[in-house]
Write a protein that holds these residues in place. Sequence first.
Motif, PDB file in Angstrom:
ATOM      1  N   THR A   1      -2.614  -2.694  -2.590  1.00 26.24           N
ATOM      2  CA  THR A   1      -3.074  -1.324  -2.358  1.00 26.24           C
ATOM      3  C   THR A   1      -1.988  -0.308  -2.701  1.00 26.24           C
ATOM      4  OG1 THR A   1      -2.486  -1.522  -0.004  1.00 26.24           O
ATOM      5  CG2 THR A   1      -4.773  -1.993  -0.617  1.00 26.24           C
ATOM      6  N   SER A   2      -0.733  -0.642  -2.471  1.00 25.87           N
ATOM      7  CA  SER A   2       0.363   0.265  -2.821  1.00 25.87           C
ATOM      8  C   SER A   2       0.471   0.451  -4.322  1.00 25.87           C
ATOM      9  CB  SER A   2       1.686  -0.265  -2.263  1.00 25.87           C
ATOM     10  OG  SER A   2       1.685  -0.267  -0.856  1.00 25.87           O
TER      11      SER A   2
ATOM     12  N   ALA B   1      -1.141  -5.208   1.334  1.00 25.56           N
ATOM     13  CA  ALA B   1      -0.340  -3.985   1.279  1.00 25.56           C
ATOM     14  C   ALA B   1       0.281  -3.796  -0.102  1.00 25.56           C
ATOM     15  CB  ALA B   1       0.752  -4.022   2.347  1.00 25.56           C
ATOM     16  N   GLU B   2       0.758  -4.878  -0.712  1.00 26.08           N
ATOM     17  CA  GLU B   2       1.355  -4.783  -2.047  1.00 26.08           C
ATOM     18  C   GLU B   2       0.324  -4.295  -3.071  1.00 26.08           C
ATOM     19  OE1 GLU B   2       4.281  -5.015  -3.209  1.00 26.08           O
ATOM     20  OE2 GLU B   2       5.515  -6.354  -1.994  1.00 26.08           O
TER      21      GLU B   2
END
Length: 219
Positions: free
Chosen positions: A162-163, A159-160
Amino acid sequence: MNIYDILGPVMVGPSSSHTAGAVRIGLISRRLLGAPPVQADISLSGSFAATGAGHGTDRALIAGLLGMQPDDTRIPDSFSSAAEAGLTFTFHKINLKDAHPNTAVLRVSSANGRTLEIQAASLGGGRILVNRLDGIRVNFSGDAPTLIVHNLDKPGYVAEVTSVLSRGGINIATMQLYRNYRGGYAVMVVETDQNVPEESIEFLRQLDGVTKVTYLAAD
């Protein structure tokens, strides 16, 4: 299939697999290391080990580590160039089970303490495939911009990453996830459509639990 696939690469040397492909393996190793290498321990397997000397595979790998491209006329003299650049190297023959016949394993280090272990195969026509990176099985060619994140195998890192890419307007083409064992050490290989900004890469390097970030920009 494009004209490059039919005719092969513009190159110096007798073989697109044993020479041009070997240069690309050395070059991608240098780029992944992120600094000029000063020491290289290189193991050759299969056809690389059996016939590589005659095709200049050893000189081609060293040429790539020095930053040369497959069409560089200095490739045959790369050993002399390595001495001038302060790059020392050794070669060995190994037998890798279930590996492509044209495979090399490079363990390289830089003057600032960076290290890298990479296993890559030359597929023909100057194309290569990276099979292992720092002991973990991977699968990428380096043809597209490629972000490689090494982290602890815990929730949240995908998630980190891709964000961060989303905020930078970077589109993900492919994403591959690997780990040595559950809860151990993981590697994320992300190929993108655009080059990743340096500030995004530096942000990821500062995250707790991220042990290493390497990046291959588009040629």
